[in-house]
Design an enzyme around this catalytic site. Structure first.
Site, short mmCIF file in Angstrom:
data_model
loop_
_atom_site.label_atom_id
_atom_site.label_comp_id
_atom_site.label_asym_id
_atom_site.label_seq_id
_atom_site.Cartn_x
_atom_site.Cartn_y
_atom_site.Cartn_z
N CYS A 326 43.55 78.01 8.02
CA CYS A 326 45.16 78.06 7.65
C CYS A 326 46.06 77.24 7.56
CB CYS A 326 45.09 79.59 7.88
SG CYS A 326 43.50 80.59 7.45
N1 PMP Z 1 41.80 88.18 8.75
C1 PMP Z 1 41.69 86.96 9.21
C2 PMP Z 1 40.56 87.06 10.69
C3 PMP Z 1 41.08 85.56 8.55
O1 PMP Z 1 39.93 84.88 8.75
C4 PMP Z 1 41.52 85.99 7.17
C5 PMP Z 1 40.99 84.90 6.66
N2 PMP Z 1 39.65 84.78 6.27
C6 PMP Z 1 42.23 87.05 6.25
C7 PMP Z 1 42.40 88.02 7.72
C8 PMP Z 1 42.87 86.89 5.15
O2 PMP Z 1 41.78 86.77 4.51
P1 PMP Z 1 42.28 86.65 2.86
O3 PMP Z 1 42.61 85.40 2.90
O4 PMP Z 1 40.39 87.49 2.13
O5 PMP Z 1 43.32 87.89 2.91
#
Ligand code: PMP
Length: 401
Positions: A326
Site C-alpha cells: 500500500c
Molecule cells: N486491513 C489490512 C490489514 C489489509 O492488509 C488491507 C489490504 N489487504 C486492508 C485492511 C484493506 O483491504 P481492502 O483494500 O480489501 O479494503
C-alpha cells in the site's frame, strides 16, 4: 497459474470452488434481495442469508452480528467513524497503534480533524503493541481501542486477546482488523471479548470488493452510508449477492481447511526464511520468529534498494512486495518498519514474501535459484555501502554515518 507468486498479502486468487458457486448468482439468480413477494427476490435473499450464516460460523458470531461491506477498508471506516459519531457525547478519545493499515490510520486522521483525539501507540522492534501501554493510555473519555490482529507486512501477531480484556475492564469498545490474520489464526468471537472485527473476503480466497464488519450484539454504531436501509440500515445499497455468496463459501472452506493450509505452508515459509537468512549474508528477519503469521517472511537485505530487487525478481517470474504494497506508490520506506526502529536505508531493502493456498516448494526453489545472484549483482552496483547512511534532506545522496 500462481507459479512464482509469493505476494498473497497484496492479492489472492479466488478459489475455483468459490468462482463456481458465484457464477449462477450473476446469470440465473440475479434477483434483488429487497424485492418481496417474488421468487427471484426470495432466492437472492436466501443466498444472502446463507452466506451470512457461513461468515458468522467461521468466526463464532451469530448471523445478526455480520454486516457485509465492500471490503476491509469500508469495514474499518464503519467501525471507527461509526463508533466515534455514536459515542462522541461520551468521549472523543480513541487509542490505536502506529502499525495499523492505512484504512485505519487515515479515518483516524479524519476524525482528528473533526475534533477527536487519537493516541497512536508505539511498537517494539518486532512490531508488538504492549498491552500495558494500552492500559496506561485509557482515559475517562476513551471510547474505542483499535489494534489489528496481525501486522500483515511483518507477520507480528498482536496480543489482541489481552488488549481486548483491558478495554473491556475499562468499559471501552474494542475493534480489531483481522484482515491479515483471518486465514491463519482461528478467531472465535464467542470466547474473545471483541466488540467489532473487520473481515475481508479476498484474504481467504473469496472475491475482492467484499468484506464484513462483525458487530457484537448490543453494540451501537452510527451508519455512514444512507439510502435504502439494507444491512439493518448500517450499509445501504443493493447487496453484492454474487460477491457475498463467494465470501460465504470462502469463509466456510477456510474454516475447514485452515489447519491443513497452515500445515502445508509453514514449512515452505520456514525453508525460504531460513534459506535466505543463512544463505545470503547481511540479511535480517523483520518481525518476530515466533508469534508470527505462518505465511509471512519479511527479510531485509542490507545495501540494496527493494525496488530494484522487486524488478529483478519480476523479470525471473517471481512476484513479491518490498515493504507494504500500500505504500509502494511512494518511494518512502514502510512506516511499519520505521516504527519498529528499522533505519530508513535498511527498510528500503526489505522483501516481503507471503504464501497462500496454492504456494508450492517450487516457488521457494525459484527464489533460491535467482536471489543470491541478483543480490550480489545489485550490491556491486548499489550506492548503499557499509557505513553509509540515508540523508533525508537530500534523497539519493549517501555519505558516511
Ligand atoms: N486491513 C489490512 C490489514 C489489509 O492488509 C488491507 C489490504 N489487504 C486492508 C485492511 C484493506 O483491504 P481492502 O483494500 O480489501 O479494503
Amino acid at each position: 497459474m500462481t507459479k512464482g507468486y509469493l505476494d498473497y498479502q497484496s492479492a489472492s486468487p479466488v478459489d475455483p470452488r468459490v468462482v463456481e458457486a458465484m457464477t449462477p448468482h450473476m446469470i440465473e439468480h440475479f434477483g434483488n434481495p429487497s424485492i418481496l413477494f417474488r421468487s427471484d427476490g426470495d432466492a437472492a435473499r436466501q443466498a444472502l442469508e446463507e452466506a451470512r450464516e457461513r461468515v458468522a460460523g467461521f468466526t463464532g458470531a451469530t448471523p445478526a452480528e455480520i454486516v457485509f461491506t465492500s471490503g476491509a477498508t469500508e469495514a474499518n471506516n464503519m467501525a471507527l467513524k461509526g463508533v466515534a459519531l455514536k459515542f462522541q457525547s461520551k468521549g472523543k478519545h480513541i487509542i490505536s497503534s502506529v502499525v495499523e493499515h492505512r484504512s485505519v490510520i487515515t479515518p483516524l486522521k479524519y476524525l482528528e480533524r473533526l475534533g477527536f483525539e487519537v493516541t497512536s501507540l508505539p511498537v517494539d522492534a518486532e512490531g508488538f503493541v504492549n498491552p500495558d501501554d494500552v492500559e496506561a493510555a485509557i482515559r475517562d473519555d476513551t471510547i474505542l481501542v483499535s489494534v489489528m490482529t496481525a501486522v500483515g507486512e511483518v507477520g507480528t501477531i498482536q496480543p489482541v486477546g489481552k488488549i481486548a480484556d483491558i478495554a473491556k475492564a475499562a468499559g471501552v469498545l474494542f475493534h480489531t482488523d483481522a484482515t491479515a490474520a483471518e486465514a491463519w489464526i482461528p478467531i472465535d468471537v464467542s470466547t474473545l471479548p471483541f466488540d467489532l472485527m473487520t473481515l475481508s473476503s479476498n484474504d481467504i480466497y473469496g472475491p475482492r470488493g467484499v468484506g464484513a464488519l462483525y458487530i457484537r450484539k448490543g453494540t451501537k454504531l452510527e451508519a455512514l452510508v444512507h439510502g435504502g436501509g439494507q444491512e439493518r440500515g448500517l450499509r445501504s445499497g443493493t447487496e453484492n449477492v454474487p460477491g457475498i455468496v463467494g465470501f460465504g463459501l470462502a469463509a466456510e472452506i477456510m474454516g475447514d481447511e485452515m489447519e491443513a493450509d497452515t500445515a502445508r505452508v509453514k514449512p515452505m515459509r520456514d525453508r525460504l526464511m531460513d534459506g535466505i537468512l543463512e544463505g545470503i549474508e547481511d540479511t535480517t528477519l523483520n518481525g518476530p520468529r515466533d508469534l508470527r503469521l505462518p505465511n509471512n517472511a519479511n527479510i531485509r537485505l542490507a545495501y540494496i534498494e527493494g525496488e530494484s530487487l522487486l524488478l529483478s525478481l519480476d523479470m525471473e517470474g517471481i512476484s513479491v512486495s518490498s515493504g507494504s504494497a500500500c505504500s509502494a506508490k511512494t518511494l518512502e520506506p514502510s512506516y511499519v518498519q520505521l516504527a519498529m526502529g528499522i533505519k530508513h536505508e535498511e527498510a528500503h531493502g526489505s522483501l516481503q514474501f507471503t504464501f497462500g493456498r496454492w504456494s508450492t516448494d517450487e516457488d521457494v526453489d525459484m527464489v533460491f535459484e535467482v536471489l543470491p545472484g541478483i543480490t550480489k549483482r545489485l550490491r556491486e552496483m548499489s550506492a548503499f555501502k557499509p557505513g553509509m547512511t540515508y540523508d533525508k534532506e537530500n534523497f539519493g545522496h549517501h555519505g558516511p554515518a
